[in-house]
Design an enzyme around this catalytic site. Structure first.
Site, PDB file in Angstrom:
ATOM      1  N   LYS A   4     -26.450 -14.532  -7.441  1.00 55.70           N
ATOM      2  CA  LYS A   4     -27.551 -13.605  -7.436  1.00 55.70           C
ATOM      3  C   LYS A   4     -27.102 -12.477  -6.200  1.00 55.70           C
ATOM      4  CE  LYS A   4     -32.266 -12.390  -7.602  1.00 55.70           C
ATOM      5  NZ  LYS A   4     -32.117 -11.067  -6.613  1.00 55.70           N
ATOM      6  N   LEU A  51     -35.653 -10.607 -13.499  1.00 54.72           N
ATOM      7  CA  LEU A  51     -35.686 -12.118 -13.635  1.00 54.72           C
ATOM      8  C   LEU A  51     -36.618 -12.720 -12.876  1.00 54.72           C
ATOM      9  CD1 LEU A  51     -31.875 -12.736 -12.787  1.00 54.72           C
ATOM     10  CD2 LEU A  51     -32.801 -12.544 -15.095  1.00 54.72           C
ATOM     11  N   LYS A  99     -28.317 -18.835 -16.891  1.00 58.78           N
ATOM     12  CA  LYS A  99     -28.707 -18.277 -18.264  1.00 58.78           C
ATOM     13  C   LYS A  99     -28.227 -19.211 -19.184  1.00 58.78           C
ATOM     14  CE  LYS A  99     -27.638 -13.567 -16.465  1.00 58.78           C
ATOM     15  NZ  LYS A  99     -26.597 -12.598 -16.355  1.00 58.78           N
ATOM     16  N   GLU A 104     -24.354 -18.257 -12.267  1.00 55.91           N
ATOM     17  CA  GLU A 104     -23.385 -17.250 -11.445  1.00 55.91           C
ATOM     18  C   GLU A 104     -24.377 -16.838 -10.255  1.00 55.91           C
ATOM     19  OE1 GLU A 104     -23.078 -14.648 -14.724  1.00 55.91           O
ATOM     20  OE2 GLU A 104     -25.081 -13.636 -14.364  1.00 55.91           O
ATOM     21  N   ASP A 116       0.563   4.312  -2.494  1.00 52.18           N
ATOM     22  CA  ASP A 116       0.403   5.478  -2.130  1.00 52.18           C
ATOM     23  C   ASP A 116       1.274   6.677  -2.581  1.00 52.18           C
ATOM     24  OD1 ASP A 116      -1.822   4.724  -0.645  1.00 52.18           O
ATOM     25  OD2 ASP A 116      -0.810   4.676   1.054  1.00 52.18           O
ATOM     26  N   ARG A 134     -30.365   0.915 -12.272  1.00 52.03           N
ATOM     27  CA  ARG A 134     -31.438   0.457 -13.112  1.00 52.03           C
ATOM     28  C   ARG A 134     -32.852   1.100 -13.055  1.00 52.03           C
ATOM     29  NH1 ARG A 134     -35.729  -2.838 -12.059  1.00 52.03           N
ATOM     30  NH2 ARG A 134     -36.375  -4.398 -13.700  1.00 52.03           N
ATOM     31  N   LYS A 156     -33.863 -18.785  -6.018  1.00 46.92           N
ATOM     32  CA  LYS A 156     -33.674 -18.233  -4.838  1.00 46.92           C
ATOM     33  C   LYS A 156     -33.590 -19.185  -3.761  1.00 46.92           C
ATOM     34  CE  LYS A 156     -34.445 -14.194  -4.185  1.00 46.92           C
ATOM     35  NZ  LYS A 156     -35.674 -13.425  -4.567  1.00 46.92           N
ATOM     36  N   ASP A 162       0.846  -1.222   0.015  1.00 45.68           N
ATOM     37  CA  ASP A 162       0.111  -0.182   0.100  1.00 45.68           C
ATOM     38  C   ASP A 162       0.712   1.258  -0.044  1.00 45.68           C
ATOM     39  OD1 ASP A 162      -2.313  -1.690   0.037  1.00 45.68           O
ATOM     40  OD2 ASP A 162      -2.753  -1.235   1.912  1.00 45.68           O
ATOM     41  N   ALA A 163       2.045   1.080   0.748  1.00 44.80           N
ATOM     42  CA  ALA A 163       2.870   2.382   0.812  1.00 44.80           C
ATOM     43  C   ALA A 163       3.261   2.889  -0.615  1.00 44.80           C
ATOM     44  CB  ALA A 163       3.941   2.235   1.798  1.00 44.80           C
TER      45      ALA A 163
END
Length: 381
Positions: free
Chosen positions: A123, A91, A298, A121, A45, A144, A322, A41-42
């Site tokens: 949901k 859907l 799908k 995939e 940055d 949406r 679901k 990270d340094a």
């Protein structure tokens, strides 16, 4: 009085700024898309600070796709409507194995095939958005909405670090609408609520509400403080490039463009493959880093999708399977009475807070008197 800047100096600064933008974009892709950071990270940055310094000294070198332009403190007067070139459809849902069998049978009969290929995939439980890239640059982002019209949330969406401001491939299409979901990861949601508690502010009920509320802030500086993530799962308008032949290939293409895609996906065959995927994800659900409420099936071949088309506002070629409703144990603390505008009286149970399916539940309506008597529900139970 500041001395004039020479052309060679500006040229060197412009070249270095371009290098920094490309390098930072590459690191963003490694971190947010492939979860494989290349530098500490340094070091990241340090690169970012150098770019900020160059752009501060030479404002003319600032570009719309620069990572320094993600965060803006401007407050919009309100959200402008955006008409989706290709509607963002909902859907149809399925809750049982029988409904999945029926879905597969309908597709097979319509296509005159026996065994179909599906892309599976997750949901996500977040906020659906559409990202419009023109010549590889993010130019507009919309929610949406009702499927036909959404809200222009470009300034807020640009603050999400996992969303590229410029697509990585040199062969990016002239125009593409990337469809996907803005979510908050479970760990980030916990940290967000910790911050809310420390600041004495109201906690968010669940990751979905937190994600949706963050995107719909009128000040993008607030959105920038929220730990939002994004996963692509579909496409709208596309110009200047050939559409991939399959849905799975579309998601692979997104990875080449530097757009985040969920790794929990698969191509399966027939209804047995669909149900195997569902059971596999159901077992993994609690361990996943994000909230989901099911999986999506799908037809994998886009030619098959086009042949089946749509009914009402949902595609015939897709189904959301679901998960069953989740249950949790709590204690009844008290019973309160709400009086509506018409004078209707509704008893409400106040509960010890309990997490159910990613939402913190504190109240429940006691509207079924027969059921309450049968279960002999009392304060303290």
């Amino acid at each position: 009085m500041a001395s004039p800047v020479s052309e060679p100096e500006i040229h060197l600064a412009a070249r270095r700024a371009a290098q920094l933008r490309a390098e930072i974009a590459r690191h963003d892709t490694a971190y947010y898309v492939f979860d494989a950071p290349e530098v500490p990270d340094a070091e990241y940055d340090k690169l970012y600070s150098e770019l900020v310094d160059i752009e501060a000294r030479y404002p003319a070198l600032v570009t719309p796709d620069s990572p320094t332009q993600r965060v803006s403190g401007a407050v919009a007067a309100g959200f402008q409507p955006v008409v989706h070139t290709v509607p963002m459809l909902s859907l149809n849902n399925g809750f049982t194995d029988q409904e999945v069998h029926a879905f597969d049978q309908r597709c097979a009969q319509a296509l005159h095939k026996t065994v179909l290929e599906y892309a599976c995939e997750l949901k996500f439980d977040g906020l659906a958005v559409s990202l419009r890239y023109v010549d590889g640059v993010l130019m507009q982002a919309a929610t949406r909405g009702d499927g036909a019209r959404g809200e222009d949330a470009t300034a807020n969406i640009r603050t999400i670090r996992s969303i590229p401001l410029r697509l990585q491939s040199k062969s990016a299409p002239r125009l593409i609408d990337v469809r996907g979901e803005v979510v908050i990861l479970k760990r980030d949601f916990e940290r967000l609520n910790q911050r809310q508690r420390a600041a004495g502010q109201r906690e968010f009920a669940n990751p979905r509400n937190a994600a949706a509320g963050s995107v719909r802030q009128l000040g993008s500086n607030i959105t920038a403080q929220r730990p939002l993530s994004f996963f692509a799962y579909g496409v709208g308008a596309l110009e200047g490039a050939d559409m991939p032949l399959t849905h799975h290939a579309l998601l692979d293409w997104y990875l080449e463009l530097g757009v985040p895609v969920c790794t929990q996906r698969a191509v399966v065959h027939g209804v047995a493959g669909l149900l195997d995927f569902f059971q596999s994800i159901k077992i993994q659900r609690d361990a996943l880093p994000y909230e989901i409420d099911g999986v999506v099936y799908k037809l994998n071949w886009l030619e098959d999708q086009a042949q089946l088309g749509f009914v009402a506002r949902a595609p015939r070629f897709a189904l959301a399977h679901k998960f069953p409703a989740q249950e949790a144990l709590s204690r009844l603390i008290a019973i309160e009475v709400n009086v509506g505008r018409t004078g209707a009286v509704t008893p409400v149970a106040r509960l010890e807070p309990v997490l159910v399916g990613g939402a913190t539940v504190t109240h429940a309506t006691l509207h079924n008197e027969d059921e309450i008597r049968r279960k002999d529900i009392r304060i303290g139970d």
